[in-house]
Design a protein around this motif. Structure first.
Motif, PDB file in Angstrom:
ATOM      1  N   UNK A  32       0.828  -1.204   0.000  1.00 47.90           N
ATOM      2  CA  UNK A  32       0.000   0.000   0.000  1.00 47.90           C
ATOM      3  C   UNK A  32       0.866   1.259   0.000  1.00 47.90           C
ATOM      4  N   UNK A  33       2.017   1.194   0.671  1.00 49.32           N
ATOM      5  CA  UNK A  33       2.939   2.336   0.688  1.00 49.32           C
ATOM      6  C   UNK A  33       3.483   2.596  -0.705  1.00 49.32           C
ATOM      7  N   UNK A  34       3.936   1.537  -1.389  1.00 51.52           N
ATOM      8  CA  UNK A  34       4.526   1.732  -2.722  1.00 51.52           C
ATOM      9  C   UNK A  34       3.488   2.273  -3.696  1.00 51.52           C
ATOM     10  N   UNK A  35       2.258   1.758  -3.628  1.00 53.96           N
ATOM     11  CA  UNK A  35       1.200   2.255  -4.513  1.00 53.96           C
ATOM     12  C   UNK A  35       0.883   3.720  -4.210  1.00 53.96           C
ATOM     13  N   UNK A  36       0.915   4.078  -2.948  1.00 51.51           N
ATOM     14  CA  UNK A  36       0.628   5.461  -2.567  1.00 51.51           C
ATOM     15  C   UNK A  36       1.692   6.402  -3.093  1.00 51.51           C
ATOM     16  N   UNK A  37       2.951   6.013  -2.946  1.00 49.28           N
ATOM     17  CA  UNK A  37       4.039   6.851  -3.454  1.00 49.28           C
ATOM     18  C   UNK A  37       3.939   7.030  -4.973  1.00 49.28           C
ATOM     19  N   UNK A  38       3.599   5.942  -5.641  1.00 43.05           N
ATOM     20  CA  UNK A  38       3.450   6.001  -7.098  1.00 43.05           C
ATOM     21  C   UNK A  38       2.307   6.928  -7.492  1.00 43.05           C
ATOM     22  N   UNK A  39       1.173   6.807  -6.802  1.00 41.60           N
ATOM     23  CA  UNK A  39       0.017   7.650  -7.111  1.00 41.60           C
ATOM     24  C   UNK A  39       0.291   9.124  -6.843  1.00 41.60           C
ATOM     25  N   UNK A  87       4.269   6.610   6.115  1.00 48.75           N
ATOM     26  CA  UNK A  87       2.962   6.356   6.702  1.00 48.75           C
ATOM     27  C   UNK A  87       1.958   7.429   6.272  1.00 48.75           C
ATOM     28  N   UNK A  88       2.374   8.692   6.298  1.00 49.11           N
ATOM     29  CA  UNK A  88       1.480   9.787   5.913  1.00 49.11           C
ATOM     30  C   UNK A  88       1.086   9.695   4.451  1.00 49.11           C
ATOM     31  N   UNK A  89       2.020   9.261   3.605  1.00 51.64           N
ATOM     32  CA  UNK A  89       1.703   9.101   2.184  1.00 51.64           C
ATOM     33  C   UNK A  89       0.643   8.027   1.983  1.00 51.64           C
ATOM     34  N   UNK A  90       0.768   6.934   2.736  1.00 47.61           N
ATOM     35  CA  UNK A  90      -0.217   5.856   2.638  1.00 47.61           C
ATOM     36  C   UNK A  90      -1.575   6.335   3.127  1.00 47.61           C
ATOM     37  N   UNK A  91      -1.585   7.050   4.248  1.00 51.35           N
ATOM     38  CA  UNK A  91      -2.847   7.535   4.805  1.00 51.35           C
ATOM     39  C   UNK A  91      -3.476   8.587   3.897  1.00 51.35           C
ATOM     40  N   UNK A  92      -2.641   9.356   3.211  1.00 51.76           N
ATOM     41  CA  UNK A  92      -3.158  10.350   2.259  1.00 51.76           C
ATOM     42  C   UNK A  92      -3.952   9.672   1.155  1.00 51.76           C
ATOM     43  N   UNK A  93      -3.436   8.556   0.659  1.00 46.85           N
ATOM     44  CA  UNK A  93      -4.160   7.818  -0.383  1.00 46.85           C
ATOM     45  C   UNK A  93      -5.473   7.261   0.146  1.00 46.85           C
ATOM     46  N   UNK A 151     -17.375   4.492   9.780  1.00 45.31           N
ATOM     47  CA  UNK A 151     -17.562   3.224   9.090  1.00 45.31           C
ATOM     48  C   UNK A 151     -16.797   3.195   7.772  1.00 45.31           C
ATOM     49  N   UNK A 152     -16.894   4.262   7.013  1.00 47.30           N
ATOM     50  CA  UNK A 152     -16.199   4.310   5.721  1.00 47.30           C
ATOM     51  C   UNK A 152     -14.695   4.367   5.918  1.00 47.30           C
ATOM     52  N   UNK A 153     -14.240   5.072   6.964  1.00 47.69           N
ATOM     53  CA  UNK A 153     -12.806   5.140   7.234  1.00 47.69           C
ATOM     54  C   UNK A 153     -12.266   3.775   7.647  1.00 47.69           C
ATOM     55  N   UNK A 154     -13.003   3.063   8.496  1.00 45.08           N
ATOM     56  CA  UNK A 154     -12.575   1.736   8.947  1.00 45.08           C
ATOM     57  C   UNK A 154     -12.442   0.785   7.770  1.00 45.08           C
ATOM     58  N   UNK A 155     -13.413   0.803   6.880  1.00 37.45           N
ATOM     59  CA  UNK A 155     -13.389  -0.109   5.732  1.00 37.45           C
ATOM     60  C   UNK A 155     -12.239   0.213   4.790  1.00 37.45           C
ATOM     61  N   UNK A 156     -11.970   1.499   4.563  1.00 37.36           N
ATOM     62  CA  UNK A 156     -10.891   1.880   3.657  1.00 37.36           C
ATOM     63  C   UNK A 156      -9.527   1.621   4.290  1.00 37.36           C
TER      64      UNK A 156
END
Length: 244
Positions: A32-39, A87-93, A151-156
């Motif tokens: 998820x981190x690598x995908x976030x950095x790429x995005x 971590x922040x990059x992942x959470x941003x995505x 609920x939406x945050x937990x699922x994502x």
């Protein structure tokens, strides 16, 4: 906080949810981190370099005088200066993919469903959350909307390995807000979020009346506690200037 000022000054209903995660920095999935950095436009060469730093990582424990190597398959490296950024990059995505990140138009204000829309209206925009690393607070006008946000945050978040800690997650509301419970459902289990009258967020004690006196008392107690820890040492010094 601006949310507190708006609710107190304009007498708007305000429900805030302070989110707590289970070992947030140690749970996020590397992919998820690598995908976030790429995005987010990080060059592939830099991503590959960081990936190499996370390849074949292990930790060693010594139970009964015998070393055991354990592979590390998730989380960011403890003590690494770049870990908070990853971590922040992942959470941003995660937040960018949430459906309530879409801007709200003024015409919705008079709609019957406006109360279910997320956030608090401030200067023509909806403020839905405040975020500093894994310290997150969600804002809503009523408990029902707050439950929807959680609920939406937990699922994502679950898609990137983050799990909400319901024991650390708290809800605080002002006197103008509806007092119905805020709930979240995970694995077919519905949990009521505990209601509190005050909460320490980013080092400051917040309360529903936005009063500063409790925070001043808390800091004074903390200062005296820190002083008492070294009191024996300072009492042993004979020079008044050094003691000061």
């Amino acid at each position: 906080m601006r949310l507190l000022e708006i609710g107190h000054e304009y007498q708007q209903p305000l429900t805030r949810v302070f989110i707590g995660f289970h070992k947030a920095f140690g749970s996020v999935e590397p992919h998820a981190i690598w995908e976030s950095l790429k995005d987010q436009g990080v060059q592939l060469a830099y991503i590959a370099l960081i990936q190499q730093c996370y390849t074949n990582c292990t930790t060693t424990i010594t139970p009964f005088h015998k070393k055991v190597e354990i592979p590390i398959t998730r989380g960011v490296r403890q003590g690494d200066p770049i870990s908070p950024n990853l971590f922040s990059a992942c959470l941003e995505s995660v937040f960018n993919k949430l459906p309530w990140q879409q801007p709200r138009e003024d015409k919705d204000d008079d709609d019957d469903n406006s109360n279910l829309l997320p956030g608090i209206r401030i200067n023509g925009q909806n403020l839905m959350h405040l975020r500093f690393a894994d310290d997150i607070v969600l804002g809503a006008s009523n408990p029902r909307a707050a439950s929807l946000l959680i609920q939406e945050l937990v699922e994502m978040c679950g898609k990137v390995g983050l799990r909400m800690n319901t024991n650390k997650t708290k809800v605080m509301r002002n006197k103008f807000a509806n007092q119905s419970p805020v709930n979240v459902t995970h694995n077919n289990v519905t949990t009521r979020i505990e209601k509190v009258n005050e909460y320490v967020y980013l080092g400051r004690l917040l309360n529903h009346n936005n009063e500063l006196e409790p925070e001043l008392h808390r800091r004074r107690r903390a200062a005296w506690a820190a002083f008492n820890n070294i009191k024996n040492t300072t009492d042993a010094l004979s020079c008044p200037r050094i003691r000061a």
